[in-house]
Scaffold this motif. Sequence first.
Motif, PDB file in Angstrom:
ATOM      1  N   GLU A 197      -0.970   4.605   0.762  1.00  0.00           N
ATOM      2  CA  GLU A 197      -1.411   4.766   2.011  1.00  0.00           C
ATOM      3  C   GLU A 197      -0.400   5.181   3.009  1.00  0.00           C
ATOM      4  O   GLU A 197      -0.483   5.816   3.970  1.00  0.00           O
ATOM      5  CB  GLU A 197      -2.307   3.742   2.449  1.00  0.00           C
TER       6      GLU A 197
ATOM      7  N   GLN B 226       0.838  -1.298  -0.052  1.00  0.00           N
ATOM      8  CA  GLN B 226      -0.044   0.016  -0.080  1.00  0.00           C
ATOM      9  C   GLN B 226       0.780   1.089  -0.065  1.00  0.00           C
ATOM     10  O   GLN B 226       1.153   2.041   0.895  1.00  0.00           O
ATOM     11  CB  GLN B 226      -0.776  -0.020   1.145  1.00  0.00           C
TER      12      GLN B 226
ATOM     13  N   MET C 272     -10.651   1.700   1.345  1.00  0.00           N
ATOM     14  CA  MET C 272      -9.737   0.313   1.229  1.00  0.00           C
ATOM     15  C   MET C 272     -10.675  -0.830   1.769  1.00  0.00           C
ATOM     16  O   MET C 272     -10.728  -1.862   1.169  1.00  0.00           O
ATOM     17  CB  MET C 272      -8.464   0.589   1.849  1.00  0.00           C
TER      18      MET C 272
END
Length: 313
Positions: free
Chosen positions: A78, A75, A231
Amino acid sequence: MARKGARPARPAAGQDVERLLDELYATPPSDFVARREQLAAEARRDGRGDEARRIHAARRPTLAAWAANLLLRSQPRESERFLELGRALREAYRSLDADGIRELSEQRRSIVSALSRQAAELAQQAGHGLSGAARQDVESTLRAVLTDEEAAERWAAGRLESALTPPVGFPSQDAPAAGLARKPAAGAAPAAPDTRSRAEDELAERRRLRQGQLGRARRSAEAAERRLREMSAGRADADASLRQARERHDRARAHESAAEERLRRARQELRRAEQERQEAEERLRTAARAVDRAERAARDAAQEVARLAEPIT
């Protein structure tokens, strides 16, 4: 000017070993040592001794450290937002009021909890579930990333070998911020008017700046939470799609098994029919030979009768 036919510069090899190390630290701990020895052996075989030594010196990460590395690599957007939030929080915590600290601490705990759950899910999908202790180590690592610049840099490199621990002196939810103005002690002499005025002006300016930092930190935290919710919703959709795909796969396998069974039986029937056909053909050939012999015998007998029927002269 470079000579014609000169070899490429060595930085490419350095970049290559960095890529290999990144790959190595994305490898589950159970496979880490075998993969490390394989990469080191390949480097030695290619004459890259320095790179082989660097690869061989890599230490196997704990399961929690690997999960934190996996979260960073899986990720990237993020993770970058999380690092930005940490930078804003560390700056804002230096002189925030107690109410601001409490609010940011609540947001911090929420985001750390959500990311640690995501790390555990990623590890589970990779075939390595995290124990309760390992999940606590992941949370400790993420708290350290938010509160300590050095820890943030180590996590951002993606090659953690063990869990990180938050610094002891960082303000918690109930602790006052470092540099927060305190009431003068009882009996203390009041400050001179000019000194007090300058101090108040400086304090007001610091608070104004910190309020701006607080606003940015809050916006970063809210954006991170929104992204985590998105998400989570996306992951739920992906899980539902995966379950449906597995069900379709299981039905297809069942149909395939039934078709294979029908095919097996049809092949058995075909073999039996083929055997019966061969046996019938053999009986037909035997009968045909018997008919041929009988016809010859009949012709011979007819010829003998004809011969005997002729008059004797």
